[in-house]
Scaffold this active site. Structure first.
Site, PDB file in Angstrom:
ATOM      1  N   CYS A 113     -33.857  39.693 -31.995  1.00 56.08           N
ATOM      2  CA  CYS A 113     -34.871  40.481 -32.707  1.00 56.08           C
ATOM      3  C   CYS A 113     -35.922  39.615 -33.402  1.00 56.08           C
ATOM      4  O   CYS A 113     -36.952  40.118 -33.840  1.00 56.08           O
ATOM      5  CB  CYS A 113     -34.208  41.417 -33.709  1.00 56.08           C
ATOM      6  SG  CYS A 113     -33.086  42.586 -32.930  1.00 56.08           S
ATOM      7  N   HIS A 249     -38.860  43.183 -39.591  1.00 55.66           N
ATOM      8  CA  HIS A 249     -38.165  43.685 -38.401  1.00 55.66           C
ATOM      9  C   HIS A 249     -37.643  45.093 -38.700  1.00 55.66           C
ATOM     10  O   HIS A 249     -37.045  45.340 -39.735  1.00 55.66           O
ATOM     11  CB  HIS A 249     -37.008  42.745 -38.058  1.00 55.66           C
ATOM     12  CG  HIS A 249     -36.104  43.290 -37.013  1.00 55.66           C
ATOM     13  ND1 HIS A 249     -36.585  43.843 -35.848  1.00 55.66           N
ATOM     14  CD2 HIS A 249     -34.753  43.395 -36.960  1.00 55.66           C
ATOM     15  CE1 HIS A 249     -35.560  44.256 -35.116  1.00 55.66           C
ATOM     16  NE2 HIS A 249     -34.438  43.998 -35.773  1.00 55.66           N
ATOM     17  N   ASN A 279     -34.884  50.544 -33.491  1.00 58.14           N
ATOM     18  CA  ASN A 279     -34.939  49.081 -33.455  1.00 58.14           C
ATOM     19  C   ASN A 279     -35.269  48.648 -32.021  1.00 58.14           C
ATOM     20  O   ASN A 279     -34.444  48.794 -31.125  1.00 58.14           O
ATOM     21  CB  ASN A 279     -33.580  48.530 -33.904  1.00 58.14           C
ATOM     22  CG  ASN A 279     -33.525  47.015 -33.900  1.00 58.14           C
ATOM     23  OD1 ASN A 279     -34.395  46.351 -33.351  1.00 58.14           O
ATOM     24  ND2 ASN A 279     -32.486  46.472 -34.507  1.00 58.14           N
TER      25      ASN A 279
HETATM   26  O1  UT7 Z   1     -31.616  44.049 -35.177  1.00 58.74           O
HETATM   27  C1  UT7 Z   1     -30.653  43.206 -35.736  1.00 58.74           C
HETATM   28  C2  UT7 Z   1     -30.210  43.690 -37.013  1.00 58.74           C
HETATM   29  N1  UT7 Z   1     -29.370  44.866 -36.925  1.00 58.74           N
HETATM   30  C3  UT7 Z   1     -29.105  45.484 -38.032  1.00 58.74           C
HETATM   31  O2  UT7 Z   1     -29.635  45.055 -39.024  1.00 58.74           O
HETATM   32  C4  UT7 Z   1     -28.136  46.626 -38.068  1.00 58.74           C
HETATM   33  C5  UT7 Z   1     -27.506  46.636 -39.407  1.00 58.74           C
HETATM   34  N2  UT7 Z   1     -26.497  47.669 -39.636  1.00 58.74           N
HETATM   35  C6  UT7 Z   1     -26.784  48.982 -39.743  1.00 58.74           C
HETATM   36  O3  UT7 Z   1     -27.899  49.407 -39.540  1.00 58.74           O
HETATM   37  C7  UT7 Z   1     -25.688  49.879 -40.220  1.00 58.74           C
HETATM   38  O4  UT7 Z   1     -24.564  49.095 -40.565  1.00 58.74           O
HETATM   39  C8  UT7 Z   1     -25.239  50.980 -39.217  1.00 58.74           C
HETATM   40  C9  UT7 Z   1     -26.310  52.041 -39.124  1.00 58.74           C
HETATM   41  C10 UT7 Z   1     -24.964  50.375 -37.872  1.00 58.74           C
HETATM   42  C11 UT7 Z   1     -23.970  51.678 -39.713  1.00 58.74           C
HETATM   43  O5  UT7 Z   1     -24.164  52.209 -41.007  1.00 58.74           O
HETATM   44  P1  UT7 Z   1     -23.132  51.899 -42.184  1.00 58.74           P
HETATM   45  O6  UT7 Z   1     -23.601  52.667 -43.339  1.00 58.74           O
HETATM   46  O7  UT7 Z   1     -23.052  50.407 -42.326  1.00 58.74           O
HETATM   47  O8  UT7 Z   1     -21.801  52.505 -41.623  1.00 58.74           O
HETATM   48  P2  UT7 Z   1     -20.413  51.790 -41.341  1.00 58.74           P
HETATM   49  O9  UT7 Z   1     -20.505  50.930 -40.109  1.00 58.74           O
HETATM   50  O10 UT7 Z   1     -19.902  51.157 -42.588  1.00 58.74           O
HETATM   51  O11 UT7 Z   1     -19.521  53.043 -41.007  1.00 58.74           O
HETATM   52  C12 UT7 Z   1     -19.281  54.069 -41.966  1.00 58.74           C
HETATM   53  C13 UT7 Z   1     -18.584  55.226 -41.273  1.00 58.74           C
HETATM   54  C14 UT7 Z   1     -17.441  54.784 -40.366  1.00 58.74           C
HETATM   55  O12 UT7 Z   1     -16.403  55.749 -40.492  1.00 58.74           O
HETATM   56  P3  UT7 Z   1     -15.074  55.431 -41.356  1.00 58.74           P
HETATM   57  O13 UT7 Z   1     -14.490  54.208 -40.710  1.00 58.74           O
HETATM   58  O14 UT7 Z   1     -15.579  55.196 -42.742  1.00 58.74           O
HETATM   59  O15 UT7 Z   1     -14.287  56.675 -41.172  1.00 58.74           O
HETATM   60  C15 UT7 Z   1     -18.024  54.869 -39.002  1.00 58.74           C
HETATM   61  O16 UT7 Z   1     -17.057  55.113 -38.010  1.00 58.74           O
HETATM   62  O17 UT7 Z   1     -19.515  55.893 -40.433  1.00 58.74           O
HETATM   63  C16 UT7 Z   1     -18.954  56.036 -39.138  1.00 58.74           C
HETATM   64  N3  UT7 Z   1     -20.017  56.032 -38.147  1.00 58.74           N
HETATM   65  C17 UT7 Z   1     -20.655  57.131 -37.747  1.00 58.74           C
HETATM   66  N4  UT7 Z   1     -20.523  58.425 -38.082  1.00 58.74           N
HETATM   67  C18 UT7 Z   1     -21.334  59.311 -37.492  1.00 58.74           C
HETATM   68  C19 UT7 Z   1     -20.556  54.960 -37.518  1.00 58.74           C
HETATM   69  N5  UT7 Z   1     -21.546  55.366 -36.688  1.00 58.74           N
HETATM   70  C20 UT7 Z   1     -21.615  56.708 -36.820  1.00 58.74           C
HETATM   71  C21 UT7 Z   1     -22.436  57.695 -36.223  1.00 58.74           C
HETATM   72  N6  UT7 Z   1     -22.263  58.984 -36.598  1.00 58.74           N
HETATM   73  N7  UT7 Z   1     -23.383  57.386 -35.323  1.00 58.74           N
END
Ligand code: UT7
Length: 322
Positions: A113, A249, A279
């Site tokens: 990225c 980004h 993204n």
């Molecule tokens: O381009 C390079 C840079 N990339 C980035 O910067 C990406 C950075 N990360 C993110 O944008 C975020 O971490 C995400 C959007 C990918 C995820 O958001 P989060 O608030 O960090 O969620 P998490 O991974 O901590 O997950 C929280 C919960 C989990 O459930 P449990 O384990 O707490 O029961 C996930 O399974 O949200 C769940 N989850 C979802 N739920 C509904 C993860 N994806 C989804 C989804 N829909 N699409």
């Protein structure tokens, strides 16, 4: 003529739009969750057969048109991508061929990225040393081709696109300063485990797709985007108050908001295309730049701070007068 300045920008998004409602049909998620956690409402997806070079060509022709130049005026092409059409030759050489401007150097840069920010830094150095006079700098990716559409932690975030700028030698900046960095220890937080040399692990179903430990990436991204902005500003005896537009980004709306807050920059001075682009990897910064130039927010003479962050990890910042 020992500076480089941007004289034209261009962008291109594929026609097909994938909405959060569409994703609700494919994976266990809700449109509300996606908007709340990422800010993404829709993203553009390349059609079957539509490649990174196709997107790059559209964006490049727009940038050339905005610059009032012909392809034959270009003597350098540097293109950031992680999703090239082929293992080789590079997208840059094929783009050069399509535009019909052979002869000058043309090469791809792999910094995920941060690819466009790396490419811009490199092209600036070519121009400042006199090795090139007019450069086409592109960020282009069909990142959705390496997404596992069963993985709800990644498939909600990414889209396809391309952005380009034309850089020209100038008497004064232009690009004031640029800083690049990398730290390979973070490899497994954001990567595609498969590769040409390491091979494709047939036992792992998702071995050719992006794997991401989202919340860990999130934390490093916010800290890094804040730190590199402060470092480049301090080195140039400037503060956030001197920046008219921050173009980070476009990873996640919450990352953008947290970065602006930590820097003390009003969100109204940050370009945010996450809602409609998602993204787009190396395309995200030049696409956002092009959007804000074309809608009139960015004016000649404005001070811009461009920031990239991506897999590796890699990062970079470019400070410039538009
Ligand atoms: O381009 C390079 C840079 N990339 C980035 O910067 C990406 C950075 N990360 C993110 O944008 C975020 O971490 C995400 C959007 C990918 C995820 O958001 P989060 O608030 O960090 O969620 P998490 O991974 O901590 O997950 C929280 C919960 C989990 O459930 P449990 O384990 O707490 O029961 C996930 O399974 O949200 C769940 N989850 C979802 N739920 C509904 C993860 N994806 C989804 C989804 N829909 N699409």
């Amino acid at each position: 003529m020992n500076h480089a300045r941007i004289i034209g920008t261009g962008g291109h998004l594929p026609e097909k739009v994938l909405t959060n409602a569409d994703l609700e049909q494919r994976i266990e998620t809700t449109a509300e969750w996606i908007v709340e956690r990422t800010g993404v409402e829709e993203r553009h997806i390349a059609a079957p057969g539509e490649t990174t070079c196709d997107l790059a060509e559209h964006a490049s022709r727009r940038a050339l048109e905005a610059a009032g130049l012909e392809p034959s005026d270009i003597d350098l092409i540097v293109l950031g991508t992680t999703t090239p059409d082929h293992v080789f030759p590079s997208v840059a050489t094929q783009l050069q061929h399509r535009l019909g401007c052979p002869g000058g150097p043309a090469f791809d840069v792999q910094a995920v990225c941060t690819g466009f920010v790396y490419a811009l830094d490199i092209a600036d150095r070519f121009i400042r040393t006199g090795a090139a006079r007019r450069a086409l700098v592109v960020g282009a990716d069909t990142f959705t081709r390496i997404i596992d559409w069963r993985d709800r932690g990644t498939c909600i975030l990414f889209g396809d696109g391309a952005g380009a700028v034309v850089l020209e030698a100038a008497d004064k900046p232009g690009i004031i300063d640029s800083r690049l960095g990398a730290d390979g220890r973070y490899k497994e937080l954001l990567w595609v485990p498969a590769g040409v040399s390491s091979g494709y692990d047939q036992t792992r179903q998702n071995a050719a797709f992006v794997e991401m430990r989202g919340s860990e990436v999130f934390k490093v991204a916010v800290t890094t985007l804040k730190d590199i902005a402060e470092q480049i500003l301090t080195a140039n005896r400037m503060t956030v108050a001197d920046v008219d537009w921050l173009i980070p980004h476009q990873a996640n709306r919450r990352i953008l908001a947290a970065t602006a807050k930590r820097l003390g920059l009003p969100e109204g001075r940050m370009v945010d295309c996450v809602r409609t682009h998602g993204n787009t990897s190396a395309a995200s910064v030049p696409l956002a730049l092009d959007v804000a130039v074309r809608d009139g927010r960015i004016q000649r003479g404005d001070t811009l701070l461009l920031e990239g962050f991506g897999g590796g990890f890699t990062w970079g910042a470019v400070l410039l007068t538009y």
